[in-house]
Write a protein that holds these residues in place. Structure first.
Motif, PDB file in Angstrom:
ATOM      1  N   ASP A   1       0.819  -1.209   0.000  1.00 45.99           N
ATOM      2  CA  ASP A   1       0.000   0.000   0.000  1.00 45.99           C
ATOM      3  C   ASP A   1       0.853   1.258   0.000  1.00 45.99           C
ATOM      4  O   ASP A   1       0.402   2.321  -0.452  1.00 45.99           O
ATOM      5  N   ASN A   2       2.072   1.154   0.498  1.00 49.26           N
ATOM      6  CA  ASN A   2       2.980   2.304   0.558  1.00 49.26           C
ATOM      7  C   ASN A   2       3.978   2.311  -0.588  1.00 49.26           C
ATOM      8  O   ASN A   2       4.836   3.202  -0.654  1.00 49.26           O
ATOM      9  N   GLY A   3       3.901   1.329  -1.478  1.00 46.96           N
ATOM     10  CA  GLY A   3       4.842   1.267  -2.587  1.00 46.96           C
ATOM     11  C   GLY A   3       6.271   0.966  -2.156  1.00 46.96           C
ATOM     12  O   GLY A   3       7.221   1.436  -2.778  1.00 46.96           O
ATOM     13  N   ASP A   4       6.433   0.166  -1.104  1.00 46.65           N
ATOM     14  CA  ASP A   4       7.771  -0.150  -0.593  1.00 46.65           C
ATOM     15  C   ASP A   4       8.426  -1.268  -1.408  1.00 46.65           C
ATOM     16  O   ASP A   4       7.754  -2.195  -1.869  1.00 46.65           O
TER      17      ASP A   4
ATOM     18  N   GLU B   1      14.498  -2.400   3.790  1.00 47.87           N
ATOM     19  CA  GLU B   1      13.339  -1.757   3.166  1.00 47.87           C
ATOM     20  C   GLU B   1      13.716  -0.475   2.442  1.00 47.87           C
ATOM     21  O   GLU B   1      14.532   0.319   2.911  1.00 47.87           O
ATOM     22  N   ILE B   2      13.097  -0.282   1.281  1.00 48.72           N
ATOM     23  CA  ILE B   2      13.135   0.993   0.555  1.00 48.72           C
ATOM     24  C   ILE B   2      11.738   1.584   0.673  1.00 48.72           C
ATOM     25  O   ILE B   2      10.777   1.051   0.119  1.00 48.72           O
ATOM     26  N   GLU B   3      11.609   2.667   1.392  1.00 44.33           N
ATOM     27  CA  GLU B   3      10.292   3.234   1.679  1.00 44.33           C
ATOM     28  C   GLU B   3       9.769   4.048   0.503  1.00 44.33           C
ATOM     29  O   GLU B   3      10.458   4.920  -0.026  1.00 44.33           O
ATOM     30  N   GLY B   4       8.532   3.749   0.091  1.00 40.10           N
ATOM     31  CA  GLY B   4       7.875   4.510  -0.967  1.00 40.10           C
ATOM     32  C   GLY B   4       6.920   5.543  -0.406  1.00 40.10           C
ATOM     33  O   GLY B   4       6.643   5.568   0.794  1.00 40.10           O
ATOM     34  N   ASN B   5       6.403   6.375  -1.291  1.00 38.75           N
ATOM     35  CA  ASN B   5       5.432   7.397  -0.878  1.00 38.75           C
ATOM     36  C   ASN B   5       4.516   7.718  -2.057  1.00 38.75           C
ATOM     37  O   ASN B   5       4.730   8.685  -2.783  1.00 38.75           O
ATOM     38  N   PRO B   6       3.466   6.893  -2.281  1.00 37.71           N
ATOM     39  CA  PRO B   6       2.576   7.105  -3.429  1.00 37.71           C
ATOM     40  C   PRO B   6       1.887   8.462  -3.433  1.00 37.71           C
ATOM     41  O   PRO B   6       1.624   9.012  -4.505  1.00 37.71           O
ATOM     42  N   GLN B   7       1.596   9.006  -2.266  1.00 43.04           N
ATOM     43  CA  GLN B   7       0.901  10.287  -2.209  1.00 43.04           C
ATOM     44  C   GLN B   7       1.788  11.403  -2.755  1.00 43.04           C
ATOM     45  O   GLN B   7       1.357  12.197  -3.605  1.00 43.04           O
ATOM     46  N   GLN B   8       3.032  11.481  -2.278  1.00 38.78           N
ATOM     47  CA  GLN B   8       3.945  12.501  -2.787  1.00 38.78           C
ATOM     48  C   GLN B   8       4.273  12.266  -4.251  1.00 38.78           C
ATOM     49  O   GLN B   8       4.452  13.211  -5.022  1.00 38.78           O
ATOM     50  N   SER B   9       4.360  11.011  -4.639  1.00 40.33           N
ATOM     51  CA  SER B   9       4.613  10.681  -6.041  1.00 40.33           C
ATOM     52  C   SER B   9       3.495  11.207  -6.933  1.00 40.33           C
ATOM     53  O   SER B   9       3.741  11.755  -8.013  1.00 40.33           O
TER      54      SER B   9
ATOM     55  N   VAL C   1      12.854   6.440  -0.083  1.00 40.12           N
ATOM     56  CA  VAL C   1      13.828   6.722   0.980  1.00 40.12           C
ATOM     57  C   VAL C   1      14.644   5.468   1.233  1.00 40.12           C
ATOM     58  O   VAL C   1      14.099   4.414   1.595  1.00 40.12           O
ATOM     59  N   PHE C   2      15.972   5.593   1.056  1.00 38.63           N
ATOM     60  CA  PHE C   2      16.876   4.446   1.180  1.00 38.63           C
ATOM     61  C   PHE C   2      18.274   4.966   1.463  1.00 38.63           C
ATOM     62  O   PHE C   2      18.702   5.967   0.894  1.00 38.63           O
ATOM     63  N   LEU C   3      18.974   4.301   2.356  1.00 36.28           N
ATOM     64  CA  LEU C   3      20.347   4.682   2.712  1.00 36.28           C
ATOM     65  C   LEU C   3      20.419   6.124   3.225  1.00 36.28           C
ATOM     66  O   LEU C   3      21.418   6.821   3.044  1.00 36.28           O
ATOM     67  N   GLY C   4      19.329   6.562   3.871  1.00 36.88           N
ATOM     68  CA  GLY C   4      19.313   7.907   4.431  1.00 36.88           C
ATOM     69  C   GLY C   4      19.133   9.000   3.397  1.00 36.88           C
ATOM     70  O   GLY C   4      19.309  10.186   3.708  1.00 36.88           O
ATOM     71  N   ARG C   5      18.757   8.634   2.176  1.00 39.36           N
ATOM     72  CA  ARG C   5      18.585   9.611   1.102  1.00 39.36           C
ATOM     73  C   ARG C   5      17.257   9.365   0.394  1.00 39.36           C
ATOM     74  O   ARG C   5      16.604   8.351   0.606  1.00 39.36           O
ATOM     75  N   SER C   6      16.878  10.323  -0.452  1.00 38.99           N
ATOM     76  CA  SER C   6      15.647  10.201  -1.240  1.00 38.99           C
ATOM     77  C   SER C   6      16.012  10.028  -2.711  1.00 38.99           C
ATOM     78  O   SER C   6      16.869  10.752  -3.238  1.00 38.99           O
ATOM     79  N   PHE C   7      15.340   9.085  -3.372  1.00 43.69           N
ATOM     80  CA  PHE C   7      15.613   8.796  -4.776  1.00 43.69           C
ATOM     81  C   PHE C   7      14.313   8.900  -5.567  1.00 43.69           C
ATOM     82  O   PHE C   7      13.234   8.559  -5.078  1.00 43.69           O
ATOM     83  N   GLN C   8      14.452   9.329  -6.814  1.00 35.43           N
ATOM     84  CA  GLN C   8      13.276   9.494  -7.665  1.00 35.43           C
ATOM     85  C   GLN C   8      12.778   8.165  -8.213  1.00 35.43           C
ATOM     86  O   GLN C   8      11.573   7.970  -8.373  1.00 35.43           O
ATOM     87  N   THR C   9      13.687   7.257  -8.543  1.00 42.03           N
ATOM     88  CA  THR C   9      13.303   5.979  -9.142  1.00 42.03           C
ATOM     89  C   THR C   9      14.033   4.829  -8.455  1.00 42.03           C
ATOM     90  O   THR C   9      15.046   5.029  -7.770  1.00 42.03           O
ATOM     91  N   LEU C  10      13.542   3.632  -8.671  1.00 48.33           N
ATOM     92  CA  LEU C  10      14.166   2.443  -8.097  1.00 48.33           C
ATOM     93  C   LEU C  10      15.566   2.204  -8.657  1.00 48.33           C
ATOM     94  O   LEU C  10      16.487   1.905  -7.885  1.00 48.33           O
ATOM     95  N   PRO C  11      15.802   2.300  -9.964  1.00 47.87           N
ATOM     96  CA  PRO C  11      17.170   2.121 -10.464  1.00 47.87           C
ATOM     97  C   PRO C  11      18.177   3.089  -9.839  1.00 47.87           C
ATOM     98  O   PRO C  11      19.327   2.709  -9.585  1.00 47.87           O
ATOM     99  N   GLU C  12      17.750   4.329  -9.565  1.00 50.64           N
ATOM    100  CA  GLU C  12      18.650   5.283  -8.915  1.00 50.64           C
ATOM    101  C   GLU C  12      19.023   4.805  -7.517  1.00 50.64           C
ATOM    102  O   GLU C  12      20.187   4.920  -7.093  1.00 50.64           O
ATOM    103  N   ALA C  13      18.048   4.283  -6.772  1.00 44.21           N
ATOM    104  CA  ALA C  13      18.313   3.822  -5.407  1.00 44.21           C
ATOM    105  C   ALA C  13      19.277   2.640  -5.403  1.00 44.21           C
ATOM    106  O   ALA C  13      20.196   2.578  -4.571  1.00 44.21           O
ATOM    107  N   ILE C  14      19.096   1.697  -6.320  1.00 46.97           N
ATOM    108  CA  ILE C  14      19.954   0.513  -6.346  1.00 46.97           C
ATOM    109  C   ILE C  14      21.336   0.852  -6.888  1.00 46.97           C
ATOM    110  O   ILE C  14      22.329   0.220  -6.512  1.00 46.97           O
ATOM    111  N   GLU C  15      21.408   1.862  -7.751  1.00 51.42           N
ATOM    112  CA  GLU C  15      22.705   2.299  -8.264  1.00 51.42           C
ATOM    113  C   GLU C  15      23.604   2.766  -7.119  1.00 51.42           C
ATOM    114  O   GLU C  15      24.834   2.606  -7.164  1.00 51.42           O
ATOM    115  N   ALA C  16      22.987   3.319  -6.064  1.00 51.48           N
ATOM    116  CA  ALA C  16      23.769   3.807  -4.923  1.00 51.48           C
ATOM    117  C   ALA C  16      24.450   2.674  -4.172  1.00 51.48           C
ATOM    118  O   ALA C  16      25.438   2.901  -3.445  1.00 51.48           O
TER     119      ALA C  16
END
Length: 395
Positions: free
Chosen positions: A306-309, A324-332, A343-358
């Motif tokens: 429900d949270n897009g995690d 966990e990589i926390e999602g936010n469908p409402q803000q999206s 939200v992942f690794l203490g940072r915010s990412f626009q897309t999943l590939p960006e988060a995993i690239e980190a």
């Protein structure tokens, strides 16, 4: 539909006079599903049906000489002037009690109303006890099945639900209760191309196949997209709306980037994707069992759907740990461009590939063991590797 039910629908246009009331109705029935079992509601106000999507603009039971309302097309301006000069304007009739002519008014605007032919749509005008009525249109009310009402209420993106309503429904089942939340894939895809002609992902066979797989659509021509599955994917990958000024679709753009950026070569030069779809935790742990430390995959969370995690599952020695990589469908949904606010690794990412690239430069911090865990090897045998890895050329 009884009068008491109509009170639950807010007016899209405010009252134009004190004679207009939204809290007192006589029973009005949906002509497509008449229910004579409901007892009439006693009221001094009368509500008249002007329009329904199924039956079009309705003819009044009154004659044109005694009522300003007519189901005919609006007259042109020069015709209105002629009628005014001759004193034959319907709006000038004192016997009708109407303050204005329906012919001289624009028909109710249907913008913003779901354009689904299976959903009956009606417009009503109400007459007070004195016989007078507002010259403006009153409520424009749409009826949806219970399932669609629930999903529309919980979907964070209005644009997404508007898109769904524009896709032609599955005509194999004529009942509104099932047809409105089930769409043919081919019509769904054609509507995407119509709404987002600049979306390059729609021209990619790989992206199209990946989108179909995420939506649970098979290879048959008559396969359908279910509304529940569609909205689930939207929560993970973003809404169906334009990505800023690019003209691209946020959802399709994200899926397209996933297909391109999640694939890497392993030590054996095999092309593998780290994306595992919505595999359950038990299946993930089975796949990672006995793999070397640092072997990982990324999956859609079941408990946090429900949270897009998302979840990064990785082997740490002989143990499988999950981050966990926390999602936010409402803000999206509220963002003007593609931004899932992951939200992942203490940072915010626009897309999943960006988060995993980190993860290439940043280790996972395991609070329990106190050790840093590096994701070094993509887990082999994931189902989406076959979806996103192109076929090898043959000589």
């Amino acid at each position: 539909m009884a009068g008491k039910d109509l009170q639950n629908y807010p007016a899209m246009n405010g009252p134009a006079s004190n004679d207009f009331h939204t809290s007192s109705f006589e029973p009005i029935h949906n002509p497509d599903s008449l229910d004579q079992s409901t007892p009439p509601l006693k009221s001094s106000h009368r509500t008249e049906l002007l329009y329904s999507r199924t039956h079009g603009y309705q003819n009044s039971s009154r004659s044109k000489t005694s009522s300003s309302f007519s189901g005919s097309d609006p007259v042109e301006h020069d015709e209105e002037e002629d009628a005014s000069r001759t004193g034959s304007s319907c709006g000038a009739s004192s016997s009708s009690g109407y303050t204005g002519s329906w012919n001289s008014k624009a028909r109710p605007s249907l913008e913003g109303i779901p354009n689904d032919p299976t959903v009956p749509l009606m417009a009503f005008i109400q007459r007070g006890p004195s016989g007078r009525s507002s010259s403006a249109m009153s409520d424009i009310v749409s009826w949806e099945c219970t399932t669609c009402k629930m999903f529309r209420a919980t979907c964070p993106s209005r644009e997404t639900m508007d898109f769904w309503s524009e896709v032609e429904s599955d005509e194999r089942d004529k009942t509104v209760d099932s047809a409105c939340h089930s769409k043919f894939w081919i019509r769904f895809y054609e509507k995407l191309k119509e709404k987002f002609p600049a979306e390059e992902g729609l021209n990619s066979k790989q992206t199209r196949f990946l989108l179909k797989t995420l939506l649970g659509v098979g290879e048959q021509v008559e396969d359908v997209v279910e509304l529940s599955r569609f909205l689930k994917i939207v929560r993970f990958f973003g809404p169906v709306k334009k990505d800023g000024d690019s003209g691209r679709c946020c959802l399709v753009k994200h899926v397209h980037e996933l297909g391109k950026k999640s694939v890497r070569k392993n030590a054996n030069k095999e092309r593998l994707s780290w994306f595992a779809g919505d595999l359950p935790r038990e299946e993930v742990e089975r796949l990672l069992q006995n793999k070397k430390s640092g072997t990982y995959l990324v999956r859609m969370s079941h408990s946090g759907a429900d949270n897009g995690d998302f979840v990064v599952s990785v082997m740490d020695g002989s143990e499988c740990v999950h981050f966990e990589i926390e999602g936010n469908p409402q803000q999206s949904a509220e963002s003007s461009t593609l931004d899932c606010h992951l939200v992942f690794l203490g940072r915010s990412f626009q897309t999943l590939p960006e988060a995993i690239e980190a993860l290439l430069t940043t280790p996972l911090d395991d609070d329990d063991s106190g050790r840093d865990i590096w994701c070094t090897t993509i887990c082999p045998g994931l189902p989406f590797s076959n979806v996103m890895t192109p076929y090898k050329r043959t000589k």
